[in-house]
Design an enzyme around this catalytic site. Structure first.
Site, PDB file in Angstrom:
ATOM      1  N   VAL A 445       0.871  -1.173   0.000  1.00  0.00           N
ATOM      2  CA  VAL A 445       0.000   0.000   0.000  1.00  0.00           C
ATOM      3  C   VAL A 445       0.908   1.224   0.000  1.00  0.00           C
ATOM      4  O   VAL A 445       1.519   1.562   1.004  1.00  0.00           O
ATOM      5  CB  VAL A 445      -0.902   0.009   1.254  1.00  0.00           C
ATOM      6  CG1 VAL A 445      -1.917   1.138   1.166  1.00  0.00           C
ATOM      7  CG2 VAL A 445      -1.598  -1.319   1.414  1.00  0.00           C
ATOM      8  N   ALA A 446       0.996   1.842  -1.150  1.00  0.00           N
ATOM      9  CA  ALA A 446       1.911   2.982  -1.244  1.00  0.00           C
ATOM     10  C   ALA A 446       1.202   4.254  -0.793  1.00  0.00           C
ATOM     11  O   ALA A 446      -0.033   4.330  -0.842  1.00  0.00           O
ATOM     12  CB  ALA A 446       2.373   3.125  -2.680  1.00  0.00           C
ATOM     13  N   LEU A 491      -7.809  -2.097   0.161  1.00  0.00           N
ATOM     14  CA  LEU A 491      -6.423  -2.601   0.134  1.00  0.00           C
ATOM     15  C   LEU A 491      -5.784  -2.467   1.519  1.00  0.00           C
ATOM     16  O   LEU A 491      -5.114  -3.387   1.999  1.00  0.00           O
ATOM     17  CB  LEU A 491      -5.636  -1.774  -0.887  1.00  0.00           C
ATOM     18  CG  LEU A 491      -4.301  -2.338  -1.317  1.00  0.00           C
ATOM     19  CD1 LEU A 491      -4.508  -3.599  -2.134  1.00  0.00           C
ATOM     20  CD2 LEU A 491      -3.527  -1.316  -2.149  1.00  0.00           C
ATOM     21  N   HIS A 708     -10.532  28.005 -31.552  1.00  0.00           N
ATOM     22  CA  HIS A 708     -11.072  27.882 -30.188  1.00  0.00           C
ATOM     23  C   HIS A 708      -9.953  27.399 -29.245  1.00  0.00           C
ATOM     24  O   HIS A 708      -9.696  28.005 -28.213  1.00  0.00           O
ATOM     25  CB  HIS A 708     -12.234  26.864 -30.210  1.00  0.00           C
ATOM     26  CG  HIS A 708     -12.907  26.671 -28.889  1.00  0.00           C
ATOM     27  ND1 HIS A 708     -14.168  27.160 -28.612  1.00  0.00           N
ATOM     28  CD2 HIS A 708     -12.506  26.051 -27.754  1.00  0.00           C
ATOM     29  CE1 HIS A 708     -14.501  26.846 -27.388  1.00  0.00           C
ATOM     30  NE2 HIS A 708     -13.499  26.153 -26.844  1.00  0.00           N
ATOM     31  N   GLU A 709      -9.282  26.334 -29.654  1.00  0.00           N
ATOM     32  CA  GLU A 709      -8.229  25.775 -28.796  1.00  0.00           C
ATOM     33  C   GLU A 709      -7.038  26.735 -28.698  1.00  0.00           C
ATOM     34  O   GLU A 709      -6.422  26.848 -27.636  1.00  0.00           O
ATOM     35  CB  GLU A 709      -7.752  24.419 -29.345  1.00  0.00           C
ATOM     36  CG  GLU A 709      -8.793  23.313 -29.281  1.00  0.00           C
ATOM     37  CD  GLU A 709      -9.396  23.131 -27.901  1.00  0.00           C
ATOM     38  OE1 GLU A 709      -8.685  23.321 -26.897  1.00  0.00           O
ATOM     39  OE2 GLU A 709     -10.593  22.810 -27.821  1.00  0.00           O
ATOM     40  N   HIS A 712      -7.661  29.185 -25.944  1.00  0.00           N
ATOM     41  CA  HIS A 712      -7.334  28.634 -24.617  1.00  0.00           C
ATOM     42  C   HIS A 712      -5.820  28.638 -24.406  1.00  0.00           C
ATOM     43  O   HIS A 712      -5.329  28.995 -23.334  1.00  0.00           O
ATOM     44  CB  HIS A 712      -7.824  27.184 -24.503  1.00  0.00           C
ATOM     45  CG  HIS A 712      -9.308  27.045 -24.390  1.00  0.00           C
ATOM     46  ND1 HIS A 712     -10.045  27.720 -23.446  1.00  0.00           N
ATOM     47  CD2 HIS A 712     -10.206  26.307 -25.097  1.00  0.00           C
ATOM     48  CE1 HIS A 712     -11.329  27.390 -23.584  1.00  0.00           C
ATOM     49  NE2 HIS A 712     -11.439  26.533 -24.588  1.00  0.00           N
ATOM     50  N   ASP A 783     -17.638  25.042 -21.275  1.00  0.00           N
ATOM     51  CA  ASP A 783     -16.822  26.096 -20.662  1.00  0.00           C
ATOM     52  C   ASP A 783     -17.702  26.990 -19.794  1.00  0.00           C
ATOM     53  O   ASP A 783     -17.338  27.330 -18.663  1.00  0.00           O
ATOM     54  CB  ASP A 783     -16.176  26.973 -21.750  1.00  0.00           C
ATOM     55  CG  ASP A 783     -15.192  26.178 -22.603  1.00  0.00           C
ATOM     56  OD1 ASP A 783     -14.733  25.134 -22.113  1.00  0.00           O
ATOM     57  OD2 ASP A 783     -14.898  26.603 -23.733  1.00  0.00           O
TER      58      ASP A 783
HETATM   59  N1  ATP Z   1      -2.327   3.245  -2.002  1.00  0.00           N
HETATM   60  C1  ATP Z   1      -2.369   2.320  -2.921  1.00  0.00           C
HETATM   61  N2  ATP Z   1      -1.272   1.587  -3.202  1.00  0.00           N
HETATM   62  C2  ATP Z   1      -1.296   0.652  -4.143  1.00  0.00           C
HETATM   63  N3  ATP Z   1      -2.378   0.340  -4.863  1.00  0.00           N
HETATM   64  C3  ATP Z   1      -3.501   1.031  -4.638  1.00  0.00           C
HETATM   65  C4  ATP Z   1      -3.550   2.043  -3.652  1.00  0.00           C
HETATM   66  N4  ATP Z   1      -4.780   2.549  -3.643  1.00  0.00           N
HETATM   67  C5  ATP Z   1      -5.481   1.891  -4.555  1.00  0.00           C
HETATM   68  N5  ATP Z   1      -4.726   0.966  -5.166  1.00  0.00           N
HETATM   69  C6  ATP Z   1      -5.150   0.090  -6.262  1.00  0.00           C
HETATM   70  O1  ATP Z   1      -6.503   0.353  -6.519  1.00  0.00           O
HETATM   71  C7  ATP Z   1      -7.296  -0.811  -6.373  1.00  0.00           C
HETATM   72  C8  ATP Z   1      -8.612  -0.449  -5.752  1.00  0.00           C
HETATM   73  O2  ATP Z   1      -8.398  -0.033  -4.437  1.00  0.00           O
HETATM   74  P1  ATP Z   1      -9.444  -0.296  -3.286  1.00  0.00           P
HETATM   75  O3  ATP Z   1     -10.396  -1.377  -3.668  1.00  0.00           O
HETATM   76  O4  ATP Z   1      -8.717  -0.495  -2.035  1.00  0.00           O
HETATM   77  O5  ATP Z   1     -10.219   1.045  -3.307  1.00  0.00           O
HETATM   78  P2  ATP Z   1     -11.363   1.503  -2.344  1.00  0.00           P
HETATM   79  O6  ATP Z   1     -10.918   2.747  -1.727  1.00  0.00           O
HETATM   80  O7  ATP Z   1     -11.760   0.425  -1.428  1.00  0.00           O
HETATM   81  O8  ATP Z   1     -12.473   1.819  -3.399  1.00  0.00           O
HETATM   82  P3  ATP Z   1     -14.047   1.865  -3.167  1.00  0.00           P
HETATM   83  O9  ATP Z   1     -14.350   2.984  -2.259  1.00  0.00           O
HETATM   84  O10 ATP Z   1     -14.573   2.108  -4.532  1.00  0.00           O
HETATM   85  O11 ATP Z   1     -14.408   0.543  -2.607  1.00  0.00           O
HETATM   86  C9  ATP Z   1      -6.474  -1.711  -5.500  1.00  0.00           C
HETATM   87  O12 ATP Z   1      -6.743  -3.043  -5.765  1.00  0.00           O
HETATM   88  C10 ATP Z   1      -5.062  -1.358  -5.882  1.00  0.00           C
HETATM   89  O13 ATP Z   1      -4.715  -2.066  -7.053  1.00  0.00           O
END
Ligand code: ATP
Length: 937
Positions: A445-446, A491, A708-709, A712, A783
């Site tokens: 979990v990063a 996660l 247009h672009e 911007h 816009d």
């Molecule tokens: N901090 C993190 N580090 C690594 N992977 C992440 C991280 N956050 C999300 N992910 C990736 O996103 C995927 C979905 O995350 P997760 O199911 O935990 O989200 P959630 O917050 O529970 O979403 P929801 O609210 O929709 O249920 C994970 O399986 C992972 O692959």
């Protein structure tokens, strides 16, 4: 007879089904289909043979002398050993129609028999012959395999029950339902044994065609070598490793196979097939032995000549289109002493077209024989066979009971399981154990450092409860993880389970909800009861807002009793923990604001952990996690930093998706590794949608989009507080016809000036159209929507209007009454209009001044369709303001000259530019898509 044969096919089908341990449903179906053909083919081949075979002496002398087995030469007169019935289905060994000598391999003793398990016997020669005859009627497609099955059965033996059934049938006892069951069991056991032995020892291996003499020699040599090897293997108790070698050699028996072998070309190769064939063949044989061998078909003429004329017929039973002839046994014994007809239970039968025709014919025959009416042969009329009667009587009930049993056993929990029909009240929580499924650790979990730290305490509570309890500390019961979708709540909960090494029960809030009242509460009870049994453990309830919604809120719309009952049960269960119970309840939600207060109070979900979209550093960490999983030669540190700055507002799930998209794009391009370009394409695709190359604009439309672009882009280049411009394009993507990509960065607070510049930049497209074309288009509607939202928020939420003042009015469309008076409403409208007009003027002033530059950019865009930052520098010179540090680092802005004075001079500051103390503006999108689709009104 056709009924009998249908039953035969049915039996084989059932046998096939009984093998389902090792068979796929497809194989069973295939087999039953094939065997349906088989039984009818057997019937077809049987009939002609009735008339073609002569009563020849047996081809070989049987070893077991059974009654009726010794044949006399054809033409021998009374007493005859056998009435002259030309039928191939003689029950004795080596009957008249025994296969010709070429399949003599069976005459020899079976090669090395396998030791019998308890309750098994070897088949006698007589039984073997019966089997061989039965299977000889199976079409050639099977026959090669059958020969091997026969051979195999001789070596493996059969369950005793099978032989008992055969013997029982010979005594004339009709088989009951129990017998059919036993038969199925035996067939199943036998086919399993053969299949198992075949897997281990290849007992069915060998040539497809009967080996030629040369091949046969090598086959036998191999066979004897195999025997020797096996003996050696059995003897070599101490030679552990040698044994393995021996076995290997023994399995290499197949190396002596002739070049064309069954397994080489069989499309159904594998054990499934073998087991199916074995099962079907055995079932066919057993059927023949038990159900068919009791009777033999004869023709009317044979009946007349051999039995009727001699006064041997005692009774006839009409069964549908079949007539069963019962003979007077004593009389038959005296005429045909050695015939099978004298066996108890044996009978002849013949088919009739109609009962009337049969009665007429019988009467004529008896008249001819001048049998007095008092002595006429009694004819009775029976319904269907007892088996069929039983089947009809009990079949539907059995089927229903079977279906109920199947339904109740379906799923892991059986009848009581959550999937069974009685499992409504059972929890649907999935259990993950740390040894198997939960491989996620905190390292996976990063980012989310604070959240991890908070939750770490739960891990140490589960691991070392004494540390807390010693000091009298109460452990928090649970934590609510709240945040936008995909930010890693689930996660993190999984990682908590993975780190603590305890069982993890995961369930979604919606899984408690069922249409039946009381089911939700019952599921909650069951979930907590299961958790208590498995303590220490973690329960994770995802999307808890599905059941934990505020009850006060619900009351207004009439309430929802079922949901409230479920919520109450959760509240009760969480209160019910005693402090030493090591159960932690984690819950995830995107809507913490609507949860019931009771759920959130200390003692229930004590900890509230906010998980927001990751910061720049967090995104970089998440990118690093996922970059490890793909093949890329880019330098991870630089790449992750650049990608992180390209993706403000991205959640972890978006990042995971982007990396995967990049790998898919690389694979599509057959690239050896994933490059930066692939990542950037993936990010654009995730944010902006798919490029729509097929959407072709006419030249006039294309020119409008380009101007247009360009409007911007010029605003982005010359406004001091505008977000740095990355790319501008007129290639339609997603819903838009063109887009300009800016890098807004992680904006947590925005100043009045930034908001004004952003609004002015958003209006740049429409104002450019006004300046360069006689008329305007519908393309700027999105816009305007953005600008109006921003100006409204400035007035009603961020206190940026002197007239309205520092007030906050929540914009809630569900409420009928506005939270402000009519006069305030008018003041808000006027202030919003004023701010938008101010932004408009700011933008128009700039674009009128830079009309020439707009032209340069637009024409280049029309030529190249897409311009990047370097093109802008080439065409306009460097941007007159310094860009953000991270932008310079990753997008080459380091060498930029220092800040130059704003050509427009400082913007008129607002009277008192207050910074909002309410939450900042919504997370900035990574791409500021500017031109809407054509059809926007
Ligand atoms: N901090 C993190 N580090 C690594 N992977 C992440 C991280 N956050 C999300 N992910 C990736 O996103 C995927 C979905 O995350 P997760 O199911 O935990 O989200 P959630 O917050 O529970 O979403 P929801 O609210 O929709 O249920 C994970 O399986 C992972 O692959």
């Amino acid at each position: 007879m056709s009924t009998v044969l249908r039953r035969s096919a049915g039996l084989v089908r059932i046998a096939g089904y009984s093998l389902s341990n090792s068979n796929t449903a497809r194989a069973t179906l295939r087999t039953s289909r094939l065997l349906r053909t088989t039984s009818s083919a057997a019937w077809v081949t049987q009939r002609p043979r009735c008339y073609s075979a002569d009563s020849k002496p047996p081809s070989r002398q049987p070893k077991n002398n059974n009654e009726g087995d010794k044949k006399k030469p054809a033409g021998s007169k009374t007493p005859q050993s056998e009435p002259q019935v030309k039928n191939s289905a003689s029950p004795g060994p080596a009957g008249d129609n025994a296969p010709p000598k070429e399949s003599n391999s069976n005459d020899s003793e079976p090669r090395d028999r396998f030791p019998l398990p308890d309750g098994w016997v070897y088949v006698s020669d007589e039984q073997y012959e019966a089997l061989r005859r039965a299977t000889s009627m199976i079409p050639a497609f099977f026959s090669v395999r059958d020969q091997k099955v026969l051979e195999a059965i001789r070596r493996t033996g059969v369950p005793k029950e099978m032989i008992e059934l055969v013997e029982k049938s010979k005594k004339g006892e009709a088989p009951g339902l129990g017998d059919v069951g036993k038969l199925m069991k035996s067939v199943n056991a036998l086919s399993k044994r053969i299949s198992d032995l075949d897997t281990k020892k290849d007992i069915m291996g060998g040539p497809q065609n009967p080996p030629s003499s040369k091949q046969s020699k090598s086959y036998q040599e191999a066979s004897s070598e195999q025997r020797q090897n096996e003996n050696r293997g059995q003897r070599g108790g101490q030679q552990g490793s040698k044994r393995g070698d021996t076995k290997f050699e023994s399995n290499n028996f197949n190396s002596n196979k002739p070049p064309f072998s069954y397994s080489d070309n069989n499309p159904f190769k594998g054990n499934d097939w073998i087991t199916t064939v074995i099962g079907s063949v055995i079932a066919y044989w057993i059927y023949n032995s038990i159900f068919e061998e009791g009777g033999r078909e004869i023709t009317w003429q044979e009946l007349r000549k051999n039995f009727l004329d001699r006064g041997l017929v005692e009774k006839m039973v009409v069964m549908g289109h079949m007539v069963r002839v019962e003979l007077n046994r004593e009389a038959t014994q005296s005429v045909y002493p050695d015939s099978a007809a004298v066996r108890p239970g044996f009978y002849y039968y013949f088919s009739i077209a109609s009962i009337d025709a049969f009665e007429r014919r019988l009467d004529e025959a008896q008249n001819e024989l001048q049998i007095p009416s008092s002595d006429r042969i009694p004819v009775s009329y029976a319904g269907d066979s007892s088996f069929k009667q039983l089947l009809f009587a009990f079949g539907p009930t059995l089927l229903l009971v079977g279906l109920l049993l199947y339904a109740s056993r379906r799923g892991p929990g059986g009848a009581g399981g959550s999937n069974g029909i009685f499992g409504f009240g059972k929890s649907k929580a999935k259990r993950f154990s740390h040894e198997t499924a939960i491989k996620v650790k905190f390292a996976d979990v990063a980012g989310l450092d604070e959240a991890k730290q908070e939750i770490m305490e739960f891990v140490s509570f589960l691991k070392k409860p004494d540390k807390f309890q010693r000091l009298g500390a109460k452990i928090p019961r649970g934590a609510i993880l709240a945040g936008p979708p995909g930010t890693g709540k689930t996660l993190l909960a999984k990682a908590t389970a993975g780190e603590s090494g305890v069982p993890f029960f995961s369930v979604s809030g919606s899984e408690f909800v069922e249409m039946f009242v009381g089911v939700g509460a019952s599921r909650v009870r069951d979930l907590f009861a299961t958790a208590r049994r498995n303590a220490p453990c973690i329960i994770f309830i995802d999307e808890i807002d599905a059941i934990g919604r505020s009850r006060a809120e619900g009351q207004r719309f009439g309430g929802n009793d079922e949901r409230e009952a479920t919520l109450n049960q959760i509240l009760t269960e969480m209160d019910g923990f005693n402090t030493s119970e090591q159960i932690v309840v984690l819950a995830g939600t995107n809507r913490v604001d609507i949860l019931d207060k009771a759920l959130m109070r200390p003692g229930r979900f004590d900890r509230h952990i906010n998980i927001d979209a990751p910061t720049m550093a967090g995104r970089q960490d998440i990118f690093k996690v996922y970059l490890k999983k793909i093949v890329t030669n880019e330098e991870h540190e630089y790449l992750s930093g650049r990608l992180a700055s390209l993706t403000p507002g991205f959640a972890g799930a978006d990042i995971a998706n982007c990396v995967n998209e990049a790998a898919l794009i690389a694979a599509r391009n057959n690239a050896p590794s994933v490059t930066l370009e692939h990542f950037e394409q993936a990010i654009e695709r995730v944010i902006g949608g798919l490029e729509r190359k097929s959407l072709v604009l006419n030249p006039e439309e294309k020119k409008t989009v380009a101007y247009h672009e360009a409007g911007h882009a010029i605003c982005g280049w010359y406004f001091r507080y505008a977000d740095p411009l990355l790319k501008v394009s007129i290639i339609p993507r997603g819903k838009g016809l063109g887009y300009a990509q800016y890098l807004p960065g992680d904006a947590y607070l925005m100043t009045y000036n930034q908001l004004m510049d952003r609004m002015a930049m958003t209006l740049g497209g429409r104002i450019s159209e006004e300046i360069h074309f006689p008329t305007v288009t519908t393309g700027a509607s999105d816009d305007f929507s953005k600008v109006t939202q921003m100006a409204t928020a400035m007035v009603t939420q961020w206190g940026m209007s002197d007239k309205v003042g520092p007030l906050y009015f929540q914009n809630d469309d569900t409420k009928i009454h506005k939270p402000f008076s009519e006069t305030t409403g008018q003041a808000i409208d006027a202030e919003v209009k004023r701010i938008v007009e101010q932004a408009y003027k700011q933008c128009k002033d700039l674009l009128v001044e830079k009309k020439k530059e707009i032209g340069i950019i637009a024409e280049e865009l029309l030529r190249k369709e897409m311009l990047v930052r370097d093109d802008m520098v080439r065409l306009l010179g460097p941007r007159p303001f310094n860009d953000r540090e991270d932008f310079n680092k990753y997008f080459g802005g380091e060498a930029r000259p220092g800040p130059t004075p704003d050509p427009k001079g400082p913007l008129t500051p607002p009277p008192t530019p207050e910074l909002p103390d309410t939450p900042g503006p919504p997370p900035s999108p990574a791409i500021f898509k500017e031109l809407d689709s054509k059809d926007t009104r």
